[in-house]
Design a protein around this motif. Structure first.
Motif, short mmCIF file in Angstrom:
data_model
loop_
_atom_site.label_atom_id
_atom_site.label_comp_id
_atom_site.label_asym_id
_atom_site.label_seq_id
_atom_site.Cartn_x
_atom_site.Cartn_y
_atom_site.Cartn_z
N ARG A 78 0.82 -1.21 0.00
CA ARG A 78 0.00 0.00 0.00
C ARG A 78 0.85 1.26 0.00
N ASN A 133 -1.22 6.40 2.55
CA ASN A 133 -2.60 5.99 2.29
C ASN A 133 -3.12 6.47 0.94
N ASP A 134 -3.78 7.65 0.93
CA ASP A 134 -4.36 8.12 -0.33
C ASP A 134 -3.46 9.13 -1.04
N THR A 180 -0.30 2.90 14.35
CA THR A 180 -1.15 1.77 13.96
C THR A 180 -0.74 0.48 14.67
#
Ligand code: 4NP
Length: 148
Positions: A107, A111-112, A142
């Protein structure tokens, strides 16, 4: 936790990400294994870009001893998490996934959002350091057990 940081050249962004993640893991007492690789092969065997070394040094992170290597399919087996810097890295790495399980490890670090390539802009190395630092902090958060 074994984390691989990936960018295009493995000389600007992912060496910073490796150094910063390693530094933060250590600060938090996590015995994590961190490495980095590039999807491209141009700089194999070289040290990180001097501008990345300098930006990291400024914030107390030593990345000068790292050696560039290329991403390989067996990295899917060797790492729990593969964090890429931009969407091109994402598609290049996902194209090599052999299974859903491989793909699930990959990923974007932010994130985005993407970590932009600073290679052609000397002024972007410190901002890129800060972006990566923020991403690594989120990773630490996290994986920090609740209640700590
Ligand atoms: P990086 O930056 O992906 O952050 O390491 C680059 C370094 C070199 C090249 C491209 C991106 N290059 O084309 O040589």
């Amino acid at each position: 936790m074994k984390i691989l940081m990936v960018c295009l050249g493995n000389i600007c962004r992912s060496p910073l990400a490796e150094g910063i993640m390693q530094y933060q893991a250590q600060q938090n007492g996590f015995d994590w294994e961190i490495d980095s690789a590039g999807t491209g092969n141009w700089h194999i065997g070289q040290g990180p870009d001097r501008r990345s070394v300098r930006a990291a040094q400024k914030f107390g992170v030593d990345i000068s001893k790292q050696v560039c290597r290329q991403f390989k399919v067996s990295d899917f087996d060797a790492f729990d998490l593969i964090l890429v810097m931009d969407k091109n890295n994402l598609s290049d790495v996902l194209a090599q996934a052999r299974s859903e399980q491989d793909a699930a490890k990959v990923r974007l670090l932010l994130n985005d959002k993407e970590v932009p390539d600073p290679y052609y802009d000397d002024t972007q190395f410190e901002p890129v350091f800060k972006l990566i630092e923020g991403g690594c902090k989120d990773i630490i958060k996290t994986y920090t057990p609740k209640g700590d």
